[in-house]
Design a protein around this motif. Sequence first.
Motif, PDB file in Angstrom:
ATOM      1  N   ILE A 141       6.792   2.053   9.892  1.00  0.00           N
ATOM      2  CA  ILE A 141       6.763   1.147  11.041  1.00  0.00           C
ATOM      3  C   ILE A 141       6.248   1.840  12.301  1.00  0.00           C
ATOM      4  O   ILE A 141       5.401   1.310  13.030  1.00  0.00           O
ATOM      5  CB  ILE A 141       8.170   0.566  11.309  1.00  0.00           C
ATOM      6  N   GLU A 142       6.739   3.029  12.581  1.00  0.00           N
ATOM      7  CA  GLU A 142       6.445   3.676  13.858  1.00  0.00           C
ATOM      8  C   GLU A 142       5.278   4.659  13.798  1.00  0.00           C
ATOM      9  O   GLU A 142       4.649   4.929  14.829  1.00  0.00           O
ATOM     10  CB  GLU A 142       7.692   4.401  14.381  1.00  0.00           C
ATOM     11  N   LEU A 143       4.973   5.192  12.618  1.00  0.00           N
ATOM     12  CA  LEU A 143       3.980   6.256  12.538  1.00  0.00           C
ATOM     13  C   LEU A 143       2.786   5.927  11.652  1.00  0.00           C
ATOM     14  O   LEU A 143       1.759   6.609  11.727  1.00  0.00           O
ATOM     15  CB  LEU A 143       4.650   7.548  12.042  1.00  0.00           C
ATOM     16  N   GLY A 144       2.919   4.926  10.784  1.00  0.00           N
ATOM     17  CA  GLY A 144       1.786   4.510   9.972  1.00  0.00           C
ATOM     18  C   GLY A 144       1.865   4.943   8.526  1.00  0.00           C
ATOM     19  O   GLY A 144       2.702   5.754   8.126  1.00  0.00           O
ATOM     20  N   SER A 145       0.949   4.405   7.735  1.00  0.00           N
ATOM     21  CA  SER A 145       0.997   4.583   6.278  1.00  0.00           C
ATOM     22  C   SER A 145       0.747   6.031   5.856  1.00  0.00           C
ATOM     23  O   SER A 145       1.343   6.509   4.890  1.00  0.00           O
ATOM     24  CB  SER A 145      -0.004   3.650   5.593  1.00  0.00           C
ATOM     25  N   ALA A 146      -0.128   6.747   6.547  1.00  0.00           N
ATOM     26  CA  ALA A 146      -0.400   8.134   6.161  1.00  0.00           C
ATOM     27  C   ALA A 146       0.833   9.008   6.367  1.00  0.00           C
ATOM     28  O   ALA A 146       1.166   9.855   5.524  1.00  0.00           O
ATOM     29  CB  ALA A 146      -1.583   8.684   6.958  1.00  0.00           C
TER      30      ALA A 146
ATOM     31  N   MET B 273     -16.860  -3.217   1.190  1.00  0.00           N
ATOM     32  CA  MET B 273     -15.850  -2.848   0.182  1.00  0.00           C
ATOM     33  C   MET B 273     -14.475  -3.333   0.642  1.00  0.00           C
ATOM     34  O   MET B 273     -14.075  -3.115   1.780  1.00  0.00           O
ATOM     35  CB  MET B 273     -15.811  -1.335  -0.011  1.00  0.00           C
ATOM     36  N   LYS B 274     -13.773  -3.979  -0.255  1.00  0.00           N
ATOM     37  CA  LYS B 274     -12.447  -4.496   0.065  1.00  0.00           C
ATOM     38  C   LYS B 274     -11.412  -3.377   0.014  1.00  0.00           C
ATOM     39  O   LYS B 274     -11.370  -2.589  -0.933  1.00  0.00           O
ATOM     40  CB  LYS B 274     -12.075  -5.598  -0.931  1.00  0.00           C
ATOM     41  N   THR B 275     -10.581  -3.301   1.059  1.00  0.00           N
ATOM     42  CA  THR B 275      -9.474  -2.345   1.050  1.00  0.00           C
ATOM     43  C   THR B 275      -8.371  -2.852   0.131  1.00  0.00           C
ATOM     44  O   THR B 275      -7.940  -4.000   0.241  1.00  0.00           O
ATOM     45  CB  THR B 275      -8.918  -2.144   2.466  1.00  0.00           C
ATOM     46  N   VAL B 276      -7.942  -2.005  -0.787  1.00  0.00           N
ATOM     47  CA  VAL B 276      -6.901  -2.381  -1.736  1.00  0.00           C
ATOM     48  C   VAL B 276      -5.535  -2.087  -1.119  1.00  0.00           C
ATOM     49  O   VAL B 276      -5.246  -0.947  -0.736  1.00  0.00           O
ATOM     50  CB  VAL B 276      -7.051  -1.612  -3.059  1.00  0.00           C
ATOM     51  N   LYS B 277      -4.710  -3.101  -1.011  1.00  0.00           N
ATOM     52  CA  LYS B 277      -3.343  -2.928  -0.526  1.00  0.00           C
ATOM     53  C   LYS B 277      -2.466  -2.521  -1.703  1.00  0.00           C
ATOM     54  O   LYS B 277      -2.413  -3.199  -2.727  1.00  0.00           O
ATOM     55  CB  LYS B 277      -2.830  -4.239   0.077  1.00  0.00           C
ATOM     56  N   ILE B 278      -1.793  -1.399  -1.549  1.00  0.00           N
ATOM     57  CA  ILE B 278      -0.928  -0.879  -2.609  1.00  0.00           C
ATOM     58  C   ILE B 278       0.508  -0.882  -2.108  1.00  0.00           C
ATOM     59  O   ILE B 278       0.832  -0.235  -1.114  1.00  0.00           O
ATOM     60  CB  ILE B 278      -1.324   0.550  -3.020  1.00  0.00           C
ATOM     61  N   ASP B 279       1.370  -1.600  -2.796  1.00  0.00           N
ATOM     62  CA  ASP B 279       2.806  -1.534  -2.547  1.00  0.00           C
ATOM     63  C   ASP B 279       3.420  -0.721  -3.681  1.00  0.00           C
ATOM     64  O   ASP B 279       3.426  -1.156  -4.836  1.00  0.00           O
ATOM     65  CB  ASP B 279       3.413  -2.935  -2.481  1.00  0.00           C
ATOM     66  N   PHE B 280       3.899   0.455  -3.332  1.00  0.00           N
ATOM     67  CA  PHE B 280       4.451   1.396  -4.304  1.00  0.00           C
ATOM     68  C   PHE B 280       5.971   1.289  -4.225  1.00  0.00           C
ATOM     69  O   PHE B 280       6.612   1.860  -3.356  1.00  0.00           O
ATOM     70  CB  PHE B 280       3.979   2.813  -3.957  1.00  0.00           C
TER      71      PHE B 280
ATOM     72  N   GLU C  97      -4.794   1.167   1.241  1.00  0.00           N
ATOM     73  CA  GLU C  97      -3.717   1.294   2.215  1.00  0.00           C
ATOM     74  C   GLU C  97      -2.421   1.237   1.426  1.00  0.00           C
ATOM     75  O   GLU C  97      -2.121   0.224   0.794  1.00  0.00           O
ATOM     76  CB  GLU C  97      -3.779   0.173   3.245  1.00  0.00           C
ATOM     77  N   VAL C  98      -1.679   2.338   1.445  1.00  0.00           N
ATOM     78  CA  VAL C  98      -0.492   2.462   0.606  1.00  0.00           C
ATOM     79  C   VAL C  98       0.758   2.232   1.443  1.00  0.00           C
ATOM     80  O   VAL C  98       0.912   2.810   2.525  1.00  0.00           O
ATOM     81  CB  VAL C  98      -0.415   3.856  -0.058  1.00  0.00           C
ATOM     82  N   HIS C  99       1.643   1.384   0.936  1.00  0.00           N
ATOM     83  CA  HIS C  99       2.933   1.129   1.570  1.00  0.00           C
ATOM     84  C   HIS C  99       4.027   1.437   0.555  1.00  0.00           C
ATOM     85  O   HIS C  99       4.018   0.893  -0.555  1.00  0.00           O
ATOM     86  CB  HIS C  99       3.043  -0.325   2.020  1.00  0.00           C
ATOM     87  N   PHE C 100       4.970   2.302   0.929  1.00  0.00           N
ATOM     88  CA  PHE C 100       6.062   2.658   0.032  1.00  0.00           C
ATOM     89  C   PHE C 100       7.244   1.731   0.294  1.00  0.00           C
ATOM     90  O   PHE C 100       7.756   1.646   1.410  1.00  0.00           O
ATOM     91  CB  PHE C 100       6.432   4.128   0.214  1.00  0.00           C
ATOM     92  N   GLN C 101       7.651   1.028  -0.753  1.00  0.00           N
ATOM     93  CA  GLN C 101       8.695   0.017  -0.646  1.00  0.00           C
ATOM     94  C   GLN C 101       9.978   0.505  -1.317  1.00  0.00           C
ATOM     95  O   GLN C 101       9.937   1.221  -2.320  1.00  0.00           O
ATOM     96  CB  GLN C 101       8.221  -1.293  -1.285  1.00  0.00           C
ATOM     97  N   PRO C 102      11.129   0.100  -0.800  1.00  0.00           N
ATOM     98  CA  PRO C 102      12.403   0.660  -1.262  1.00  0.00           C
ATOM     99  C   PRO C 102      12.942   0.033  -2.546  1.00  0.00           C
ATOM    100  O   PRO C 102      12.842  -1.175  -2.754  1.00  0.00           O
ATOM    101  CB  PRO C 102      13.347   0.368  -0.087  1.00  0.00           C
ATOM    102  N   PHE C 103      13.512   0.880  -3.369  1.00  0.00           N
ATOM    103  CA  PHE C 103      14.238   0.457  -4.564  1.00  0.00           C
ATOM    104  C   PHE C 103      15.273   1.539  -4.833  1.00  0.00           C
ATOM    105  O   PHE C 103      14.926   2.709  -4.938  1.00  0.00           O
ATOM    106  CB  PHE C 103      13.290   0.319  -5.755  1.00  0.00           C
ATOM    107  N   GLU C 104      16.524   1.155  -4.940  1.00  0.00           N
ATOM    108  CA  GLU C 104      17.588   2.126  -5.219  1.00  0.00           C
ATOM    109  C   GLU C 104      18.019   2.043  -6.683  1.00  0.00           C
ATOM    110  O   GLU C 104      18.477   1.001  -7.143  1.00  0.00           O
ATOM    111  CB  GLU C 104      18.801   1.867  -4.338  1.00  0.00           C
TER     112      GLU C 104
END
Length: 216
Positions: A113-118, A1-8, A38-45
């Motif tokens: 960066i230092e603690l991980g996606s969870a 199963m492919k892990t889905v990369k999510i950029d939120f 694998e969820v990554h939260f990306q910045p938007f102001e």
Amino acid sequence: MKTVKIDFVSDIACPWCAVALGALEQALAELGDQVQVEVHFQPFELNPAMPLGGQDVIEHLVEKYGVGPKQVRENQEQIRKRAAEVGFPFHPEGRKWVYNTFDCHRLLHWAGIELGSAAQHRLKRELLGTYFTLAVNLDDRTNVLDAVDRAGLDRVRAAEVLASDEFKDAVREQQKFYLDAGIHSVPAVILNDRLLIQGAQPVEQFKAALLQASNE
């Protein structure tokens, strides 16, 4: 199963971003082991020029959207109902003030960066909850650090980040990357760098998109 990369891509001052996160979390819970993500939260102001002290939320939204205070309050109530449906309770009286969120994005970058996606995910939810559920002052760093505590992260290290310029340039670069990619409103959820889900879509749409991305 492919892990889905999510950029939120989102801002913690965005109520629809809280709705979208609740819907995504509900979709993932319902799909269970059918998908891996694998969820990554990306910045938007939304308000990068907002000064210290912020602005009254009704005044801000009236100026921004050109509608009257009554319409703003009705819109806010509709968003509150949508958030409750996906398990993200907002303060019953709504948020009172709009604040600058750049420091929160620096903390989210630190967590990723230092603690991980969870860890980053937990912090994202707690910062959204600080803003929309507790509806407290984000300019007061004690409230922000309390969110770090609730997420189970290192309060002392977070305070060091806030007291410095750490991750400032990295956050600015990430913001520019998504702006240059055409993201000018949030939430924007990007699956595997190519499938875009724009806005706070229903749970079923998130489920369909996740299954599609997982099977490609």
